[in-house]
Design an enzyme around this catalytic site. Sequence first.
Site, mmCIF file in Angstrom:
data_model
loop_
_atom_site.group_PDB
_atom_site.id
_atom_site.type_symbol
_atom_site.label_atom_id
_atom_site.label_comp_id
_atom_site.label_asym_id
_atom_site.label_seq_id
_atom_site.Cartn_x
_atom_site.Cartn_y
_atom_site.Cartn_z
ATOM 1 N N LYS A 31 -9.251 -6.626 -6.851
ATOM 2 C CA LYS A 31 -8.516 -5.739 -7.949
ATOM 3 C C LYS A 31 -8.212 -6.429 -9.040
ATOM 4 C CE LYS A 31 -4.390 -4.401 -7.135
ATOM 5 N NZ LYS A 31 -3.709 -5.109 -7.987
ATOM 6 N N THR A 32 -7.505 -7.627 -8.799
ATOM 7 C CA THR A 32 -6.978 -8.355 -9.805
ATOM 8 C C THR A 32 -8.056 -9.136 -10.473
ATOM 9 O OG1 THR A 32 -4.871 -8.589 -8.542
ATOM 10 C CG2 THR A 32 -5.144 -10.188 -10.383
ATOM 11 N N ASP A 217 -2.652 -1.741 -14.109
ATOM 12 C CA ASP A 217 -2.785 -1.872 -12.534
ATOM 13 C C ASP A 217 -1.886 -0.998 -11.812
ATOM 14 O OD1 ASP A 217 -3.350 -3.516 -10.565
ATOM 15 O OD2 ASP A 217 -1.985 -5.219 -11.010
ATOM 16 N N GLU A 218 -2.419 -1.018 -10.641
ATOM 17 C CA GLU A 218 -1.598 -0.201 -9.707
ATOM 18 C C GLU A 218 -1.385 1.306 -10.214
ATOM 19 O OE1 GLU A 218 -1.322 -1.325 -6.581
ATOM 20 O OE2 GLU A 218 -0.885 -3.270 -6.474
ATOM 21 N N GLN A 248 -3.039 3.693 -1.255
ATOM 22 C CA GLN A 248 -1.830 2.858 -1.031
ATOM 23 C C GLN A 248 -0.879 3.373 -1.935
ATOM 24 O OE1 GLN A 248 -2.763 -1.400 -0.727
ATOM 25 N NE2 GLN A 248 -4.732 -1.005 -1.588
ATOM 26 N N ARG A 599 -2.614 -5.318 5.745
ATOM 27 C CA ARG A 599 -2.148 -6.641 5.295
ATOM 28 C C ARG A 599 -2.719 -7.624 6.102
ATOM 29 N NH1 ARG A 599 -1.991 -5.488 1.015
ATOM 30 N NH2 ARG A 599 -2.828 -3.504 1.722
#
Length: 726
Positions: A31-32, A217-218, A248, A599
Site C-alpha cells: 500500500k505505502t 491513506d487508510e 481491516q 500480522r
Amino acid sequence: MANIKLNDVQKAAVESFGKPVLIFAGAGSGKTRVLTHKIAHLIKNDLVDAENILALTFTNKAAEEMRQRVQKIIKSKSALVTMGTFHSVCAKMLRSEIHNLGYTSEFSIFDVQDQTSLFKVLLEPMDFPKNYITPKDLRFKISYFKNRLISPDEAKKKATIIIDKHYAELYEKYQIALKENNALDFDDLLLLPLQIFEKFPKILKIYQEKWKYILVDEYQDTNKPQFMLVKNLAKSHQQICVVGDDDQSIYGWRGADISNILDFEKTFKNSEIFKLETNYRSTSYILDSAYSVVKNNHNRAVKELVANNGDGEKLGLMQTNDEMEESDAVISALQKEIKLEKRNFSDFAVLYRTNSQSRAIEDAFRRSGIPYNIIGGVRFYERKEIKDLIGYLSLILNPKDTISLRRVVNFPPRGIGLKTVDKCVIEAEKRNVEMIEVLNKPENMGIRGKQADALDVFYNIISKYNDLLPKLNAGELVRALIEEAGIKKYYQDSTSPEESERYENVLELIKSVDDFMKRSPDGGLSQFIEEVSLLTDLDQWNDQNNRVTMMTVHASKGLEFPVVFLTGLEDGLFPLHRSLDSNETLEEERRLFYVGVTRAMHKVYLMYANNRRRMGSDDLYGIVSRFIGEIPEDNLEKISFTSALTRKVIGGKAGKHTKTAVSRTVVLFDDFQVGEYVEHAIFGVGKVMALSGQGENQRVGIEFKDGLKKKLVVKFANLKKVDSPD
C-alpha cells in the site's frame, strides 16, 4: 517490498490519472509503496505540481515514512508536497482561516487533561448526584457527537431522556467555554474547517485550487468529518486517490465508517478501482485461513489475497486448561521456535483482545526471564488502578509506609485533600509517631466534619485488615477490601468505558492473587507483594533491546512479525460477548481477527482455554471461538501441550461449570556459586555472575552468550548446572 518492482496492478494504479481512484490494498500488498510512487509519478510526469498535492494519513509516523520514500524517488520537489495527518493539516489551515469564525490564530489546542479541567468547572454548579456524569463520561459523549457531526442544537432535539438532555446542555456550554478560551479540542480541528467551507465558499475554492490532487491513506478508518473534508476539497476537480482495506476496518467504536470506502463509487462518480491482491508478507496457509474467516462478512468488497511467499506452515492450534496454562504454552512454543528456527525474541508478537489478558502472560514471561515490551498500553502492575490497590495492600502490611498512605488516603475520593494530608504530616512529626497513628484523632489537627469522618473510616479499614492478616488468606482479604474500602462501588458506579476497563484490571489482580496461591499454597499477602515487586524489578534489570512484543490486536494494525500468538480465542472474549447481538459489531470482530492473523509472516499460533475467568467472576468461558471454526481443518495443526500444572476436577459433571484445583509441581533447584556454568532452556549456557538470597528466594545473575545478561528467580528458571560452557 523495498526490492520488489511494481506489479502490473500496482503500476496501473500508480499511472491512473483523470478519474477518482480507489485502491483496495489488502494486508501486506504494498500500500505505502503504491502511494509514494503515485505521488512521485504525478510530479515527475508534470501531471500535478508538487505544491498542489495533499497527502493525508492517520499517524505522524506514516506521514514521515511517506515523505522519506517520496524523497528517495524525487529529491528536489518532495518537500513542496503537503503531507501530514488530518489533524495537523487542518490545524495549519485554521491558523490562517479561523479568524473568520471569531477566534484568533493563536488558539490553544486542548488535550485530554485540559478538557478534563474544563469539564470539572462546567459540572461543579450542576449539582448532579455523585458520578452521575463524570468528566470522562462527558468527554466520551461529546466526542461521539462531534464524530457524527451532531451539533449542540441537534443533540438537544434528539435527547429523549433526562441524562441525554443534560449531556446536550453541557455540550453547548463546553463549546461556548472553548470559544471564550480561544481554544479547540482535537475533534474541533476537523469540524471548524467544515464550518468555514460552508459559511465561506470562496475560502473552500482557494483550497480546492491549492490542492489539485488529494491522496488519502487508510481510507477505511475515516469518520464522517474526515470524509466530508475530503469530499469538499475534491468536489470540483475530482482528482482524488484513496487507499485502504475494508477488511481491516476495526475502529467503528471510535467513529470510523466503513461505508466511506465501500460507497466510494457513489460519492465520486466514474471512479477507477484497483485491487492489490498479491501479498508480500505472509504465506498461503496464513492468508487462506484469514480469508476463510473474513469472507463470511456480508458488508465487504469481493477480493482475495494471494501469497507471494509460498505455502508455509499450517497454523498451530493449542488448547489449554486456563489462562495460566495458555501462558506456559506460549513460552513452550516460543522456546521451540528459538531452538529450531534460531529466532530472536523480537521475532515474536503476543496479541490479545483486551488489555486485562496481558497479566497472566506478563507474569509467565517475568518468571521465565523473557524480556517483553507492551505496545500501546501500560504494564499490568504499573497501571494506576493496580498501583492503587497494591498501595492499600502494602499499607495494610506495613502501616509505616507513608508513600502508600499518601497514594490511597483519598482513593476512592473521600474529600481528603493535600492540605489535610499536610496537617497529618505536621501532627505526626510533632507527636513523633507514624502518620497512620494521627488519622484516628482528626480533631487534634482541627479537622472536623466530613473530612474527619473520612479519615476515621480510612484508619479503621487499614487497622481492621492489618488485624485480619493472620486470619484471612490473601484472596479473601483482597476481595473483602475492595468491597469495604468502596473500590468496587467506585468503579461500578461510573459509566465511563475507561473506568470499566480499570475495574476489569482490579479484578484481574484478584485473579493474580489466586494464581499466586495456587503456585504457593502456604504463601501469604506479604509473599505476593514481594513476588510482584521482585518480578517488576527483575524485568527492569533484564536486557532492554531484544524483546517479545505484547499488544492488543487493535494496536498491531500496520505491523508485522515472523511469529504471532493470537491468544484468548473463546466466544465471549474474541469475539467479545457484547458483539454477538449485532451483525455489524460481529463483522468488525471478524475483521479484527483477520488483522491479527495477517500480522504474521511465517507462523501463527491460535490459543484458546477451556476455562477462563473474566472480570473476576466465577463465570468460565470454554467455548472455542467461532472464528476458529470458520478455518478449514486442513489449515490447522493441533499441538498438544501439558504444563507443569497438575489438575483435579472437584465436583460437578462433565459439560457443567466446574471448579478446578491447581497445584504447580515443585521445581528442584540448587544453591549455585559465582563462577559456575548453568544451562537455561531458552538462553542456553551462561556463567553465574552474581547471587542473592537462598533456597526458594535465591536470585541469580547470569551472563549468557553475546553478552546477554539476565537476573532470574531460581525457583522459576529451571536452570541446570553444566561443567563447562561447551
